[in-house]
Design a protein around this motif. Structure first.
Motif, PDB file in Angstrom:
ATOM      1  N   ALA A   1       0.831  -1.215   0.000  1.00  0.00           N
ATOM      2  CA  ALA A   1       0.000   0.000   0.000  1.00  0.00           C
ATOM      3  C   ALA A   1       0.862   1.262   0.000  1.00  0.00           C
ATOM      4  N   VAL A   2       1.910   1.283   0.791  1.00  0.00           N
ATOM      5  CA  VAL A   2       2.797   2.460   0.841  1.00  0.00           C
ATOM      6  C   VAL A   2       3.488   2.657  -0.512  1.00  0.00           C
ATOM      7  N   VAL A   3       3.955   1.579  -1.106  1.00  0.00           N
ATOM      8  CA  VAL A   3       4.622   1.685  -2.407  1.00  0.00           C
ATOM      9  C   VAL A   3       3.625   2.125  -3.479  1.00  0.00           C
ATOM     10  N   GLY A   4       2.428   1.535  -3.472  1.00  0.00           N
ATOM     11  CA  GLY A   4       1.402   1.949  -4.428  1.00  0.00           C
ATOM     12  C   GLY A   4       1.027   3.407  -4.252  1.00  0.00           C
ATOM     13  N   GLY A   5       0.871   3.842  -3.013  1.00  0.00           N
ATOM     14  CA  GLY A   5       0.567   5.244  -2.735  1.00  0.00           C
ATOM     15  C   GLY A   5       1.694   6.163  -3.150  1.00  0.00           C
ATOM     16  N   SER A   6       2.920   5.730  -2.919  1.00  0.00           N
ATOM     17  CA  SER A   6       4.081   6.538  -3.323  1.00  0.00           C
ATOM     18  C   SER A   6       4.152   6.675  -4.837  1.00  0.00           C
ATOM     19  N   LEU A   7       3.874   5.596  -5.535  1.00  0.00           N
ATOM     20  CA  LEU A   7       3.876   5.668  -6.999  1.00  0.00           C
ATOM     21  C   LEU A   7       2.738   6.561  -7.484  1.00  0.00           C
ATOM     22  N   TRP A   8       1.583   6.449  -6.856  1.00  0.00           N
ATOM     23  CA  TRP A   8       0.431   7.292  -7.217  1.00  0.00           C
ATOM     24  C   TRP A   8       0.764   8.773  -7.033  1.00  0.00           C
TER      25      TRP A   8
END
Length: 142
Positions: free
Chosen positions: A67-74
């Motif tokens: 989730a953190v990585v997905g949010g960071s990419l977003w």
């Protein structure tokens, strides 16, 4: 912040966030009713353990990281660009043994969980595809 072209990076971010959310909801749908009833979750009793180690590792470590990585990419942050391909590879590498286990169970005369082939197959295939697209896209940005 690094530039984010619409398309593969947004798709990967959304996929990572959705995967974390859906697996978290799936695991909690087993855990929460058991807590309310004062019993052990079905996934834990199936393996004769007080808790399911997959739930523990996923809910405590893997899904929050995804989730953190997905949010960071977003949000177009460097962490997302750097870690998203690794998270996608990990999802694919997690899916392949699950898919294989279904066929091994059938070959050994055990009850195979055929219902896993569809969703896990899609997650694995999308993870592999997005990994290739992201790595290819990052190479082109140099």
């Amino acid at each position: 912040r690094l530039p984010l072209t619409l398309g593969p990076f947004v798709a990967a971010a959304g996929f990572l966030l959705l995967t974390a959310l859906l697996f978290g909801a799936l695991w909690l749908s087993d855990i929460v009713p058991a807590l309310i009833d004062g019993t052990a979750p079905a996934a834990a009793t199936d393996v004769n353990l007080p808790t399911n180690p997959v739930h523990v590792l996923d809910l405590a470590i893997f899904l929050p990281v995804v989730a953190v990585v997905g949010g960071s990419l977003w949000q177009r942050r460097p962490l997302g660009y750097a870690a998203a391909p690794a998270m996608l590879v990990f999802l694919a590498l997690t899916g392949l043994p699950i898919l294989t286990t279904v066929f091994v169970a059938d070959a050994r005369g055990n009850e195979p969980a055929w219902q896993l082939l569809g969703p896990i197959g899609v997650i694995t295939a999308v993870s592999i595809l997005l990994t290739w697209v992201l790595v290819h896209g990052l190479r082109l940005r140099r």
